[in-house]
Write an enzyme that holds these catalytic residues in place. Sequence first.
Site, PDB file in Angstrom:
ATOM      1  N   HIS A   1       3.824  15.972  -0.168  1.00 18.75           N
ATOM      2  CA  HIS A   1       4.799  16.824   0.514  1.00 18.75           C
ATOM      3  C   HIS A   1       4.577  18.294   0.182  1.00 18.75           C
ATOM      4  O   HIS A   1       4.126  18.643  -0.910  1.00 18.75           O
ATOM      5  CB  HIS A   1       6.233  16.460   0.096  1.00 18.75           C
ATOM      6  CG  HIS A   1       6.718  15.155   0.629  1.00 18.75           C
ATOM      7  ND1 HIS A   1       7.382  15.028   1.831  1.00 18.75           N
ATOM      8  CD2 HIS A   1       6.645  13.903   0.104  1.00 18.75           C
ATOM      9  CE1 HIS A   1       7.697  13.756   2.028  1.00 18.75           C
ATOM     10  NE2 HIS A   1       7.262  13.063   0.997  1.00 18.75           N
TER      11      HIS A   1
ATOM     12  N   HIS B   1       8.807   6.393  -8.804  1.00 17.60           N
ATOM     13  CA  HIS B   1       9.393   6.820  -7.527  1.00 17.60           C
ATOM     14  C   HIS B   1       9.580   5.624  -6.610  1.00 17.60           C
ATOM     15  O   HIS B   1      10.614   5.486  -5.962  1.00 17.60           O
ATOM     16  CB  HIS B   1       8.490   7.858  -6.853  1.00 17.60           C
ATOM     17  CG  HIS B   1       8.891   8.179  -5.450  1.00 17.60           C
ATOM     18  ND1 HIS B   1       9.994   8.950  -5.151  1.00 17.60           N
ATOM     19  CD2 HIS B   1       8.339   7.821  -4.254  1.00 17.60           C
ATOM     20  CE1 HIS B   1      10.108   9.049  -3.838  1.00 17.60           C
ATOM     21  NE2 HIS B   1       9.119   8.385  -3.269  1.00 17.60           N
TER      22      HIS B   1
ATOM     23  N   ASP C   1       3.966  10.487  -3.993  1.00 16.66           N
ATOM     24  CA  ASP C   1       5.238  11.118  -4.332  1.00 16.66           C
ATOM     25  C   ASP C   1       5.542  11.056  -5.827  1.00 16.66           C
ATOM     26  O   ASP C   1       6.705  11.083  -6.230  1.00 16.66           O
ATOM     27  CB  ASP C   1       6.373  10.454  -3.557  1.00 16.66           C
ATOM     28  CG  ASP C   1       6.437  10.895  -2.106  1.00 16.66           C
ATOM     29  OD1 ASP C   1       5.603  11.729  -1.701  1.00 16.66           O
ATOM     30  OD2 ASP C   1       7.307  10.401  -1.375  1.00 16.66           O
TER      31      ASP C   1
ATOM     32  N   HIS D   1       6.922   3.711   1.541  1.00 15.88           N
ATOM     33  CA  HIS D   1       7.895   4.491   2.305  1.00 15.88           C
ATOM     34  C   HIS D   1       7.305   4.908   3.653  1.00 15.88           C
ATOM     35  O   HIS D   1       6.142   5.300   3.747  1.00 15.88           O
ATOM     36  CB  HIS D   1       8.349   5.707   1.512  1.00 15.88           C
ATOM     37  CG  HIS D   1       9.122   5.345   0.280  1.00 15.88           C
ATOM     38  ND1 HIS D   1       9.254   6.183  -0.810  1.00 15.88           N
ATOM     39  CD2 HIS D   1       9.815   4.211  -0.045  1.00 15.88           C
ATOM     40  CE1 HIS D   1       9.995   5.591  -1.745  1.00 15.88           C
ATOM     41  NE2 HIS D   1      10.336   4.402  -1.300  1.00 15.88           N
TER      42      HIS D   1
ATOM     43  N   HIS E   1       2.169   4.127  -1.327  1.00 12.27           N
ATOM     44  CA  HIS E   1       3.403   3.352  -1.492  1.00 12.27           C
ATOM     45  C   HIS E   1       3.979   3.052  -0.117  1.00 12.27           C
ATOM     46  O   HIS E   1       3.448   3.484   0.908  1.00 12.27           O
ATOM     47  CB  HIS E   1       4.400   4.067  -2.398  1.00 12.27           C
ATOM     48  CG  HIS E   1       4.916   5.380  -1.886  1.00 12.27           C
ATOM     49  ND1 HIS E   1       4.118   6.481  -1.714  1.00 12.27           N
ATOM     50  CD2 HIS E   1       6.179   5.777  -1.530  1.00 12.27           C
ATOM     51  CE1 HIS E   1       4.851   7.494  -1.277  1.00 12.27           C
ATOM     52  NE2 HIS E   1       6.094   7.084  -1.149  1.00 12.27           N
TER      53      HIS E   1
ATOM     54  N   ASP F   1       7.486   7.384   5.621  1.00 10.19           N
ATOM     55  CA  ASP F   1       6.902   8.704   5.867  1.00 10.19           C
ATOM     56  C   ASP F   1       5.482   8.817   5.323  1.00 10.19           C
ATOM     57  O   ASP F   1       4.825   9.842   5.516  1.00 10.19           O
ATOM     58  CB  ASP F   1       7.795   9.821   5.313  1.00 10.19           C
ATOM     59  CG  ASP F   1       7.982   9.762   3.808  1.00 10.19           C
ATOM     60  OD1 ASP F   1       8.118   8.649   3.261  1.00 10.19           O
ATOM     61  OD2 ASP F   1       8.003  10.831   3.161  1.00 10.19           O
ATOM     62  N   HIS F   2       4.996   7.757   4.686  1.00 11.17           N
ATOM     63  CA  HIS F   2       3.612   7.710   4.216  1.00 11.17           C
ATOM     64  C   HIS F   2       2.788   6.625   4.919  1.00 11.17           C
ATOM     65  O   HIS F   2       1.576   6.556   4.681  1.00 11.17           O
ATOM     66  CB  HIS F   2       3.577   7.468   2.709  1.00 11.17           C
ATOM     67  CG  HIS F   2       4.124   8.609   1.917  1.00 11.17           C
ATOM     68  ND1 HIS F   2       3.330   9.487   1.208  1.00 11.17           N
ATOM     69  CD2 HIS F   2       5.395   9.045   1.740  1.00 11.17           C
ATOM     70  CE1 HIS F   2       4.096  10.403   0.635  1.00 11.17           C
ATOM     71  NE2 HIS F   2       5.345  10.150   0.941  1.00 11.17           N
TER      72      HIS F   2
END
Length: 238
Positions: free
Chosen positions: A168, A111, A130, A55, A53, A57-58
């Site tokens: 995570h 999400h 996530d 975001h 996805h 942080d990915h």
Amino acid sequence: MPLDIKPIPVLSDNYAWLLTTPKGERAIVDPGEAGPILDEIGDGRLDMILLTHHHADHTAGTEALRERYGAQVYEPRQNQERLPRLDHAVEEGDVVSLGNTKIQVLSTPGHAVGHVSYVVAEVPVLFCGDVLFSLGCGRLLEGTAQELFDSLHRYDSLPDSTLVCAGHEYTRSNLAFALHVDPENAALKARAGEVERLLEAGRPTLPVALGVERRTNPFLLAPDVATFARLRREKDTF
């Protein structure tokens, strides 16, 4: 095993997942930053970058890794304008290949808009971004409870032996809520002991068998979407 799978800690609590075939082909799932992955691979090869996805942080390490290794980027077809420059758009039902290893794409929104998961049936292993965490699930940032509930149940056909490789290291904090919800669950108590032993030894709590999650994760145990939504609201303020 037909695939070597290694978690690489990135940022504060993310995992990028490094996949290596017996012939040396490599893929990375959700590179939230490039540095630790560059340190791991060095002058080796990286053939594929798989994004679940959009975001940051990915995804934030994607361009540096593409530039260094010439890796092909695979990402969800939906919401492409919020993702790094892609080479291949993927969606529900697609199958991509890392050498002879086949990777199935599942659509798993809730999400994030356009979120996908990747499954390697021959291992079996699930890269769920996530959507699913050990003892927890993703927040409803861009979707509905119904969407995320349905996405979690996209995994119902996978065997209990499936390795869950989430995005995570949230297991300890999720454990506290799970025990609050289901304090008499014997399987959950056993998992609690295992989690503490792993973390005290400086080891990741992932991957974890999907069968363990089916017996311990309150969000997978929720019998209907109303219960799921209530649990998600409670977890948000726990």
